[in-house]
Design an enzyme around this catalytic site. Structure first.
Site, PDB file in Angstrom:
ATOM      1  N   HIS A 107     -11.908  16.946  16.791  1.00  0.00           N
ATOM      2  CA  HIS A 107     -11.073  18.147  16.813  1.00  0.00           C
ATOM      3  C   HIS A 107      -9.793  17.930  16.030  1.00  0.00           C
ATOM      4  CE1 HIS A 107     -10.175  15.644  20.299  1.00  0.00           C
ATOM      5  NE2 HIS A 107      -8.914  16.041  20.199  1.00  0.00           N
ATOM      6  N   HIS A 109      -5.787  19.192  15.897  1.00  0.00           N
ATOM      7  CA  HIS A 109      -4.684  19.833  16.608  1.00  0.00           C
ATOM      8  C   HIS A 109      -3.833  20.571  15.585  1.00  0.00           C
ATOM      9  CE1 HIS A 109      -4.861  17.224  20.343  1.00  0.00           C
ATOM     10  NE2 HIS A 109      -5.501  16.434  19.505  1.00  0.00           N
TER      11      HIS A 109
HETATM   12  P1  AMP Z   1      -7.203  14.132  21.866  1.00  0.00           P
HETATM   13  O1  AMP Z   1      -6.341  13.319  22.779  1.00  0.00           O
HETATM   14  O2  AMP Z   1      -6.784  14.102  20.435  1.00  0.00           O
HETATM   15  O3  AMP Z   1      -8.655  13.776  22.073  1.00  0.00           O
HETATM   16  O4  AMP Z   1      -6.980  15.637  22.276  1.00  0.00           O
HETATM   17  C1  AMP Z   1      -7.610  16.246  23.361  1.00  0.00           C
HETATM   18  C2  AMP Z   1      -6.803  17.455  23.678  1.00  0.00           C
HETATM   19  O5  AMP Z   1      -7.565  18.257  24.540  1.00  0.00           O
HETATM   20  C3  AMP Z   1      -5.476  17.156  24.383  1.00  0.00           C
HETATM   21  O6  AMP Z   1      -4.409  17.666  23.616  1.00  0.00           O
HETATM   22  C4  AMP Z   1      -5.609  17.856  25.724  1.00  0.00           C
HETATM   23  O7  AMP Z   1      -4.419  18.449  26.130  1.00  0.00           O
HETATM   24  C5  AMP Z   1      -6.681  18.887  25.429  1.00  0.00           C
HETATM   25  N1  AMP Z   1      -7.477  19.301  26.574  1.00  0.00           N
HETATM   26  C6  AMP Z   1      -7.985  18.532  27.560  1.00  0.00           C
HETATM   27  N2  AMP Z   1      -8.719  19.277  28.417  1.00  0.00           N
HETATM   28  C7  AMP Z   1      -8.675  20.544  27.949  1.00  0.00           C
HETATM   29  C8  AMP Z   1      -9.237  21.778  28.381  1.00  0.00           C
HETATM   30  N3  AMP Z   1     -10.000  21.877  29.464  1.00  0.00           N
HETATM   31  N4  AMP Z   1      -8.976  22.892  27.653  1.00  0.00           N
HETATM   32  C9  AMP Z   1      -8.213  22.817  26.545  1.00  0.00           C
HETATM   33  N5  AMP Z   1      -7.662  21.685  26.078  1.00  0.00           N
HETATM   34  C10 AMP Z   1      -7.887  20.562  26.770  1.00  0.00           C
END
Ligand code: AMP
Length: 144
Positions: A107, A109
């Protein structure tokens, strides 16, 4: 979770894609989904994921999917800027646990930045109010 492991279909984004848990969607097509980060590092923090690839990180993603995701991130960032008028924005992408990744479905950001607002910690900013996220998502969607 290392850089080299099988895709886990029970990861949270896979569950969102299957509709098993809710997400505040910004926009989607048959290839990508853009949705609000539930633990945002700031107002307007959006995530962009592929609906079709099971790449866990940048090393695994198919070039065509990467191109699609990059275009989707650009489209989303453009709408975020139009909707929220930040001073700048950051595109972030983490790979492997040691690289800061917490959800192992590739993903991007998109995080709007304001000169006078500090960025909250990655994954430590607290859960957002869903109604507020819906309002922000609607503003961004209207600016697509
Ligand atoms: P990463 O740490 O780069 O893998 O990013 C994962 C992101 O997913 C983090 O910024 C979290 O805040 C976000 N996240 C975790 N659970 C959820 C969820 N259920 N819905 C939306 N975002 C989420």
């Amino acid at each position: 979770m290392t850089l080299h492991a099988p895709y886990d279909p029970s990861n949270i984004f896979a569950k969102i894609l299957r509709g098993e848990i809710p997400a505040v969607k910004v926009w989607e097509d048959d290839q990508v989904l853009a949705f609000m980060d539930a633990f945002p590092q700031g107002e307007g923090h959006v995530l962009v994921i592929s609906k079709v690839s099971t790449a866990r990180n940048l090393l695994e993603v198919e070039p065509d999917t990467l191109a699609t995701l990059a275009a989707a991130a650009q489209r989303t960032a453009s709408a975020v800027v139009k909707a929220l008028s930040p001073d700048g924005f950051s595109i972030m992408q983490f790979n492997g646990e040691a690289g800061g990744q917490t959800v192992f479905h590739l993903h991007f950001h998109i995080i709007p930045r304001w000169s006078d607002r500090p960025l909250k910690g990655h994954g430590s900013g607290g859960m957002a109010d869903m109604d507020e996220l819906k309002v922000t998502a609607a503003k961004i969607r209207a600016a697509l």
